[in-house]
Design a protein around this motif. Structure first.
Motif, PDB file in Angstrom:
ATOM      1  N   PRO A 155      40.910 -42.314  67.066  1.00  0.00           N
ATOM      2  CA  PRO A 155      42.212 -42.196  67.732  1.00  0.00           C
ATOM      3  C   PRO A 155      43.383 -42.100  66.757  1.00  0.00           C
ATOM      4  N   CYS A 156      43.268 -42.693  65.573  1.00  0.00           N
ATOM      5  CA  CYS A 156      44.319 -42.588  64.563  1.00  0.00           C
ATOM      6  C   CYS A 156      43.928 -41.624  63.441  1.00  0.00           C
ATOM      7  N   HIS A 157      42.722 -41.818  62.884  1.00  0.00           N
ATOM      8  CA  HIS A 157      42.306 -41.061  61.706  1.00  0.00           C
ATOM      9  C   HIS A 157      41.796 -39.661  62.021  1.00  0.00           C
ATOM     10  N   GLY A 158      41.516 -39.368  63.273  1.00  0.00           N
ATOM     11  CA  GLY A 158      41.002 -38.057  63.652  1.00  0.00           C
ATOM     12  C   GLY A 158      39.495 -37.975  63.484  1.00  0.00           C
ATOM     13  N   ALA A 159      38.872 -37.039  64.146  1.00  0.00           N
ATOM     14  CA  ALA A 159      37.414 -36.917  64.129  1.00  0.00           C
ATOM     15  C   ALA A 159      36.872 -36.582  62.748  1.00  0.00           C
ATOM     16  N   THR A 160      37.669 -35.891  61.922  1.00  0.00           N
ATOM     17  CA  THR A 160      37.199 -35.504  60.592  1.00  0.00           C
ATOM     18  C   THR A 160      37.851 -36.326  59.475  1.00  0.00           C
ATOM     19  N   GLY A 161      38.646 -37.331  59.847  1.00  0.00           N
ATOM     20  CA  GLY A 161      39.304 -38.161  58.838  1.00  0.00           C
ATOM     21  C   GLY A 161      40.540 -37.532  58.237  1.00  0.00           C
ATOM     22  N   ALA A 162      41.081 -36.513  58.895  1.00  0.00           N
ATOM     23  CA  ALA A 162      42.246 -35.806  58.362  1.00  0.00           C
ATOM     24  C   ALA A 162      43.568 -36.476  58.732  1.00  0.00           C
ATOM     25  N   GLY A 163      43.525 -37.590  59.471  1.00  0.00           N
ATOM     26  CA  GLY A 163      44.756 -38.273  59.872  1.00  0.00           C
ATOM     27  C   GLY A 163      45.464 -37.583  61.012  1.00  0.00           C
ATOM     28  N   ASP A 164      44.722 -36.886  61.845  1.00  0.00           N
ATOM     29  CA  ASP A 164      45.327 -36.119  62.941  1.00  0.00           C
ATOM     30  C   ASP A 164      44.822 -36.577  64.309  1.00  0.00           C
ATOM     31  N   GLY A 165      44.682 -37.879  64.502  1.00  0.00           N
ATOM     32  CA  GLY A 165      44.185 -38.422  65.761  1.00  0.00           C
ATOM     33  C   GLY A 165      45.186 -38.289  66.895  1.00  0.00           C
ATOM     34  N   GLU A 166      44.767 -38.737  68.067  1.00  0.00           N
ATOM     35  CA  GLU A 166      45.602 -38.627  69.267  1.00  0.00           C
ATOM     36  C   GLU A 166      46.919 -39.391  69.150  1.00  0.00           C
ATOM     37  N   VAL A 167      46.905 -40.555  68.516  1.00  0.00           N
ATOM     38  CA  VAL A 167      48.148 -41.329  68.428  1.00  0.00           C
ATOM     39  C   VAL A 167      49.199 -40.620  67.579  1.00  0.00           C
ATOM     40  N   VAL A 168      48.761 -39.821  66.628  1.00  0.00           N
ATOM     41  CA  VAL A 168      49.695 -39.055  65.796  1.00  0.00           C
ATOM     42  C   VAL A 168      50.405 -38.015  66.655  1.00  0.00           C
ATOM     43  N   LYS A 169      49.677 -37.461  67.611  1.00  0.00           N
ATOM     44  CA  LYS A 169      50.271 -36.462  68.510  1.00  0.00           C
ATOM     45  C   LYS A 169      51.330 -37.074  69.418  1.00  0.00           C
ATOM     46  N   HIS A 170      51.341 -38.406  69.522  1.00  0.00           N
ATOM     47  CA  HIS A 170      52.315 -39.094  70.361  1.00  0.00           C
ATOM     48  C   HIS A 170      53.427 -39.743  69.548  1.00  0.00           C
ATOM     49  N   GLY A 171      53.584 -39.319  68.296  1.00  0.00           N
ATOM     50  CA  GLY A 171      54.721 -39.748  67.500  1.00  0.00           C
ATOM     51  C   GLY A 171      54.485 -40.856  66.495  1.00  0.00           C
ATOM     52  N   PHE A 172      53.272 -41.359  66.387  1.00  0.00           N
ATOM     53  CA  PHE A 172      53.002 -42.407  65.401  1.00  0.00           C
ATOM     54  C   PHE A 172      52.775 -41.776  64.030  1.00  0.00           C
ATOM     55  N   PRO A 173      53.081 -42.517  62.963  1.00  0.00           N
ATOM     56  CA  PRO A 173      52.900 -41.945  61.618  1.00  0.00           C
ATOM     57  C   PRO A 173      51.419 -41.712  61.325  1.00  0.00           C
ATOM     58  N   PRO A 174      51.104 -40.583  60.689  1.00  0.00           N
ATOM     59  CA  PRO A 174      49.689 -40.276  60.421  1.00  0.00           C
ATOM     60  C   PRO A 174      49.135 -41.100  59.261  1.00  0.00           C
TER      61      PRO A 174
END
Length: 194
Positions: free
Chosen positions: A116-135
């Motif tokens: 949810p934070c780190h993204g499926a591949t570890g790129a820091g592009d998880g769902e919470v980043v899409k909602h304005g949280f820092p990656p």
């Protein structure tokens, strides 16, 4: 004629029984009837917040003795500090064998708790980043907030961070058992090399 008297007597008896049951069951509104296993709701044990004269301080809930380890608990003797992080960097290694089954379990846990934070591949592009949280930093190319690259993180550093959290990331010690944390560490190493 005898048969009619039998039916009258039987009918009168049934009406009398029904009337007596109805009138006696409606008298005491407070009674719930017979109690089955009353010790299930009238317990004799002390509640944790109840006073207890058995102990000197009068408290029921007692602090465990010093230097004891609860059953089923695995000790992690590295404090939640920069010194503990540095000591864990070289002081511990993953005790689990690297194999496809363990890596697959690590992936499942990573997807559930970390993606949810780190993204499926570890790129820091998880769902919470899409909602304005820092990656969070990318595992393969990012820089660690404690110095060095994310790709250079050791087993101990990753395990310490999962256990205590870092920056906006909270501790996952209550969500992931120690063995599960090691499986996630193994999967993070896999993502570092993508």
């Amino acid at each position: 004629m005898l048969a009619m008297n039998k039916y009258k007597i039987l009918g009168t008896a049934v009406v009398a029984v029904v009337a007596s049951v109805v009138t006696t069951s409606c008298n005491d509104k407070r009674s719930t009837g017979w109690e089955y296993a009353p010790n299930m709701y009238e317990h004799i044990a002390y509640d944790p917040d109840q006073k207890n004269e058995q102990f000197k301080d009068g408290k029921t809930a007692q602090v465990p003795p010093a230097n004891t380890t609860p059953i089923g608990f695995t000790r992690f003797d590295f404090p939640s500090s920069n010194e503990g992080y540095a000591a864990a960097a070289t002081g511990i290694v993953n005790p689990l064998a690297a194999n496809p089954a363990t890596l697959a379990e690590g992936k499942k846990l990573y997807i559930t708790f970390c993606s949810p934070c780190h993204g499926a591949t570890g790129a820091g592009d998880g769902e919470v980043v899409k909602h304005g949280f820092p990656p969070p930093p990318n595992y393969a190319t990012g820089q660690s907030s404690r110095g060095g690259t994310m790709k250079e993180l050791s087993d101990g550093k990753i395990y310490h961070t999962i256990t205590y959290g870092l920056n906006a990331m909270g501790s996952y010690a209550s969500q992931l058992a120690p063995e599960e944390r090691w499986k996630v560490v193994m999967y993070v190493h896999h993502l570092q090399n993508l």
